[in-house]
Design a protein around this motif. Sequence first.
Motif, short mmCIF file in Angstrom:
data_model
loop_
_atom_site.label_atom_id
_atom_site.label_comp_id
_atom_site.label_asym_id
_atom_site.label_seq_id
_atom_site.Cartn_x
_atom_site.Cartn_y
_atom_site.Cartn_z
N GLU A 192 28.47 -42.13 -73.41
CA GLU A 192 27.77 -40.95 -73.74
C GLU A 192 28.13 -40.08 -74.80
N ILE A 193 27.12 -39.59 -75.48
CA ILE A 193 27.40 -38.46 -76.95
C ILE A 193 27.04 -37.02 -76.15
N LEU A 194 27.64 -36.27 -77.10
CA LEU A 194 27.39 -34.90 -76.53
C LEU A 194 26.10 -34.28 -76.72
N GLU A 195 25.19 -34.98 -77.70
CA GLU A 195 23.89 -34.52 -77.82
C GLU A 195 23.08 -35.16 -76.57
N GLU A 196 23.36 -36.20 -75.97
CA GLU A 196 22.65 -36.77 -74.86
C GLU A 196 22.90 -36.09 -73.60
N VAL A 197 24.25 -35.62 -73.48
CA VAL A 197 24.59 -34.80 -72.39
C VAL A 197 23.89 -33.44 -72.21
N LEU A 220 19.49 -29.85 -70.29
CA LEU A 220 18.31 -28.99 -70.73
C LEU A 220 17.16 -29.70 -69.87
N ARG A 221 16.97 -30.92 -70.00
CA ARG A 221 15.74 -31.51 -68.92
C ARG A 221 16.02 -31.13 -67.48
N LYS A 222 17.33 -31.22 -67.04
CA LYS A 222 17.45 -30.86 -65.54
C LYS A 222 17.12 -29.30 -65.26
N SER A 223 17.67 -28.39 -66.54
CA SER A 223 17.32 -26.93 -66.10
C SER A 223 16.16 -26.63 -66.32
N GLY A 224 15.20 -27.27 -67.17
CA GLY A 224 13.97 -27.03 -67.44
C GLY A 224 13.78 -25.82 -68.51
N LYS A 225 14.70 -25.64 -69.01
CA LYS A 225 15.19 -24.56 -70.10
C LYS A 225 14.74 -24.94 -71.59
N THR A 226 14.12 -24.11 -72.46
CA THR A 226 13.84 -24.57 -73.74
C THR A 226 14.69 -23.82 -74.61
N ILE A 227 14.52 -24.50 -75.87
CA ILE A 227 15.56 -24.01 -76.77
C ILE A 227 15.16 -23.78 -78.32
N ALA A 228 15.67 -23.01 -79.16
CA ALA A 228 15.35 -22.75 -80.56
C ALA A 228 16.52 -22.51 -81.30
N LEU A 274 27.08 -27.07 -79.48
CA LEU A 274 26.69 -27.77 -78.25
C LEU A 274 27.40 -27.74 -77.16
N ASP A 275 28.75 -27.65 -77.12
CA ASP A 275 29.66 -27.48 -76.41
C ASP A 275 29.51 -26.16 -75.43
N TRP A 276 29.50 -25.10 -76.45
CA TRP A 276 29.11 -23.74 -75.46
C TRP A 276 27.61 -23.79 -74.74
N LEU A 277 26.79 -24.48 -75.30
CA LEU A 277 25.53 -24.75 -74.58
C LEU A 277 25.74 -25.34 -73.43
N ARG A 278 26.47 -26.57 -73.49
CA ARG A 278 26.65 -27.43 -72.47
C ARG A 278 27.32 -26.52 -71.25
N LYS A 279 28.32 -25.90 -71.48
CA LYS A 279 29.09 -25.05 -70.64
C LYS A 279 28.05 -24.17 -69.86
N LYS A 280 27.25 -23.52 -70.67
CA LYS A 280 26.06 -22.50 -70.07
C LYS A 280 25.16 -23.30 -69.16
N LEU A 281 24.91 -24.43 -69.55
CA LEU A 281 23.94 -25.18 -68.57
C LEU A 281 24.77 -26.00 -67.50
N GLY A 282 25.92 -25.79 -67.37
CA GLY A 282 26.56 -26.45 -66.11
C GLY A 282 27.74 -27.51 -66.24
#
Length: 428
Positions: free
Chosen positions: A263-268, A273-281, A409-417
């Motif tokens: 697994e790589i961080l970008e894929e995680v 993001l897919r699981k949460s249904g949220k979008t990003i910019a 990306l890690d900050w985003l990862r933690k926000k997403l679960g």
Amino acid sequence: MSLNRVAVEIINIGDELLYGNIANTNAQWMSEYLTEAGFRVLRHTVIADEQAAIVQALQEALQRAQVVLMTGGLGPTKDDVTKLALCSYFNTGLQLHPEALAHLEEMFRLRGRSLSELNRQQAALPAGALYLQNEKGTAPGIWMQDAAGRVVVAMPGVPHEMQHLMREKVLPRLLQTFSIEPLLHFHVKTVGIGESQLAEQIAAWEEALPSHIKLAYLPSFGQVKLRLTAKGKAPSQLRQDIKEQLARLLPLIDKYVFGFEQEILEEVVAALLRKSGKTIAVAESCTGGYLAHSFTKIPGSSAYFQGGVVAYSNRAKIELLGVSPQTLETEGAVSEATVLQMANAVRRRFHADIGLATSGIAGPGGATPAKPVGTIWVAYADAEGAKAALYRLGNDRLFNIKVTTALLLDWLRKKLGGRASRFEDFFV
């Protein structure tokens, strides 16, 4: 034959490697791949496109190793002399291989070209060689074995062709030829913690590891991969032992662990993001589009990635993102206030659930006493508000860009679960 006796040497052939025109990525990839499979790589050798030099390197390598893997020198031009070197060492000659010729003819037909006499010679192999078909290119793989059972394999130097042959043809045959001691690797991927700090945090656990399990630290940009290697027991027992150690390890470092194995961080992050249904910019200054690339490199990213703005100049920040000129005048482009405005603005502009922003001094220039090279501000914005964080990184530009991206990306990862998988999922 035990693991300690199945030794491999790698010979990479090509003047371009010696001149420094290209990096020798083949040796690194091959070493990692072979080590994962249980072989022991003794040495890397890089030599010129000279027949005598190749023969000498081959003679020396086979005095130390049971397996010699060679890359390069299998093309159709006059400087491609690897096959001639093999003929010289094995005291044989070249002969046209029907299967290799048929493969070449089909490849050229599909490309709408006729097979020239020069390309036809790529189907000539040393007599007695085993032909390894290269589905990714025209240069064949060549497997040869001497009376003592030592193996020599020649492969093309083009990385994706070599990797295909290693995965599909070479390694499976090596594993059939040599008896390898049972070996199991498992990788734990961490981000946001340095190697030394990580080692301190798990020191007691590492000290208590059983003797048949070893730990390696493999750092990269903002990340550290932990590799657990178990050997010497039946595969089923090794799996159980690794699982038990992981169950003890993860509670110690759970907040830094983003994934496992390949697994790589970008894929995680993409999976979350897919699981949460949220979008990003994203709004980028110092990362110059690298953050956006980390999203778009993943297939299917259009489902959640709305777009991005690389606002490198102050004018771009003002005109494209509405950053206040007064903020830029008083606080500067590299500031908390600026990245907060950037994150909020890009989120609104692209109608995204989440906005991310970066602004910093990647280097080597642009620093001030108050803001040295490596001063990076990042921000995260969503419907609940925006927050910023300050990183103080190093003096290397590429390091700063890549580490900033990984940390955000890690900050985003933690926000997403946190994580998209469990280590138990890899032992099913």
